[in-house]
Design an enzyme around this catalytic site. Structure first.
Site, PDB file in Angstrom:
ATOM      1  N   GLU A   8       0.817  -1.186  -0.080  1.00 57.08           N
ATOM      2  CA  GLU A   8      -0.023   0.069  -0.238  1.00 57.08           C
ATOM      3  C   GLU A   8       0.667   1.492   0.048  1.00 57.08           C
ATOM      4  OE1 GLU A   8      -3.240  -0.496   2.899  1.00 57.08           O
ATOM      5  OE2 GLU A   8      -4.367  -2.139   1.982  1.00 57.08           O
ATOM      6  N   GLU A  59      -4.116  -8.923  -1.535  1.00 52.21           N
ATOM      7  CA  GLU A  59      -4.926  -8.615  -0.704  1.00 52.21           C
ATOM      8  C   GLU A  59      -5.978  -8.180  -0.214  1.00 52.21           C
ATOM      9  OE1 GLU A  59      -2.500  -6.684   2.476  1.00 52.21           O
ATOM     10  OE2 GLU A  59      -5.067  -5.301   3.583  1.00 52.21           O
TER      11      GLU A  59
END
Length: 445
Positions: free
Chosen positions: A206, A301
């Site tokens: 991220e 994810e």
């Protein structure tokens, strides 16, 4: 059609959870002219991506809980998840964190230094924290499935490499690009010394999120420069074949990986791009594929939380069917295990709502919706399977695969408001079946 394909078996999950990935007693025969309701036609001459596997993140917290179980209980859990015989679900892909993630009990990297000190030669590099739990649990998993694929992702570089000298937020200082590339090399080699092969790495979990503890921002121009000037050359010089996967963030920003793939000096080192689905829509993966069809796509994810009426059909449709129909070679959920309080996690930026696919209480474990979501694919869609063409349907979202040994596997969800009759059409024959509203079926023949 071979004799073995005359009947399809059905593994069913119902919306009321009375059946959770259970093999049904009655098989479904393929026959001439026995159509009912809508038809889902399958054409296995039209093929798409090859599948690498399905699974979960083995976070440090997951490994800590599993390691604390008695040997017999731990073996029972790991066989349930990673073996493929009987009712075991055959998970074939794992994600690890490089250093701590926000689902570790505490924060660390592999080269932490006292404030004000640096270690540019990485003399202090050590896997010691992971040797307590992640590495021994992984060794037990590899004893069950030696071919499991592993993708590893860092949540941060060591603080002394960062602009804010903090485990949370900040960016990688350009003067440490080559040192950080060597950090990846050391990690991959250290894991290899433990008998653990890292198939792929992402460069930053991220990279647009600086709110986790730990976390680090890395914008697309920085990631491109890091790859082409440091990481790519370092892996090549070390003779490391581990794949580089870009981005590792949400589907609302496909321009991030596309901008790097458009840079030939960076792209030559890159295998593909990784995505999450906390924002955006899953077809962003196809958007990248259409422009860069030679580069692979990975779904790295997604967290599934059982609240607000969450049912099995929702994540199977969005993730298992959605990601693979948009060219993903895998589907990884976040995360394998937590306790009944969703612990452990880090403070001030860890995830207090992240439920594990398995809830562990001492030696006891229970299975949550995320477990069954992956099971619907992992048990039968083995690595090397290929996605094939099937009829698209708003009421019956589906995806179909052909396995290396020639079996067909169809995963379908009934999102209609009532029971749906339908026929599976394959090689001129029809299998008549039905699913209740919200139910999920994996059909195998």
């Amino acid at each position: 059609m071979p004799a073995s394909a005359q009947n399809a078996s059905l593994w069913l999950s119902t919306v009321n959870r009375k059946s959770e990935f259970e093999l049904q007693k009655e098989t479904i025969p393929f026959a001439e002219n026995t159509t009912t309701g809508q038809q889902i036609s399958i054409d296995d001459t039209k093929t798409f991506q090859t599948i690498d596997g399905f699974g979960f993140a083995l976070t440090g917290g997951s490994a800590m809980l599993i390691k604390a179980m008695s040997p017999a209980a731990r073996t029972a859990l790991l066989k349930d998840v990673f073996a493929s015989d009987g009712n075991n679900i055959g998970v074939s892909y794992l994600r690890l964190s490089i250093g701590a993630s926000d689902l570790n009990q505490s924060v660390f990297t592999y080269d932490d230094m006292p404030d004000g000190e640096t270690d540019p030669s990485l003399k202090k590099f050590s896997l010691s924290q992971d040797m307590n739990d992640v590495v021994p649990v992984l060794k037990e998993i590899l004893a069950i499935n030696k071919n499991i694929k592993i993708l590893s992702s860092p949540w941060t570089a060591p603080c002394w490499m960062k602009t804010n000298n903090n485990i949370k937020g900040g960016q990688l200082k350009p003067e440490y690009y080559k040192v950080y590339a060597d950090y990846f090399v050391k990690y991959i080699k250290a894991m290899q010394q433990q008998g653990i092969t890292i198939d792929a790495i992402t460069i930053q979990n991220e990279p647009l999120n600086d709110r986790n503890t730990p976390s680090m921002q890395m914008f697309a121009p920085e990631q491109a420069t890091f790859i082409k000037t440091a990481l790519g050359p370092a892996l090549k010089a070390a003779g490391i074949k581990t794949k580089i996967v870009l981005f590792d963030h949400n589907c609302d920003t496909p321009e991030y990986p596309m901008s790097i793939l458009a840079d030939p000096e960076a792209a030559k080192y890159v295998d593909g791009s990784g995505f999450h689905l906390y924002a955006g829509t899953i077809d962003a993966m196809s958007e990248v594929h259409e422009v860069f069809p030679a580069k692979n796509l990975y779904f790295t994810e997604q967290m599934i939380i059982e609240r607000n009426g969450t049912t099995i059909g929702m994540p199977v449709e969005r993730l298992i069917i959605g990601a693979t129909n948009n060219w993903s070679k895998n589907v990884l959920l976040w995360n394998l295990a937590a306790d009944q309080n969703n612990d452990p996690h880090t403070n001030d930026g860890g995830c207090p709502i992240c439920q594990g696919a398995i809830t562990i209480q001492g030696d006891q474990f229970s299975k949550n919706i995320a477990y069954y979501t992956i099971a619907h694919a992992s048990k039968f869609v083995v690595p090397g399977s290929v996605r094939v063409a099937s009829t698209k349907s708003d009421k019956l979202p589906n995806v179909v695969f052909k396995t290396p040994d020639g079996k067909m596997v169809m995963i379908v969800v009934n999102v209609n408001g009532r029971r749906q009759n339908f026929s599976i059409t394959y090689k001129g024959k029809y299998a008549a079946t039905s699913l209740g509203s919200g139910d999920v079926g994996t059909y195998v023949w």
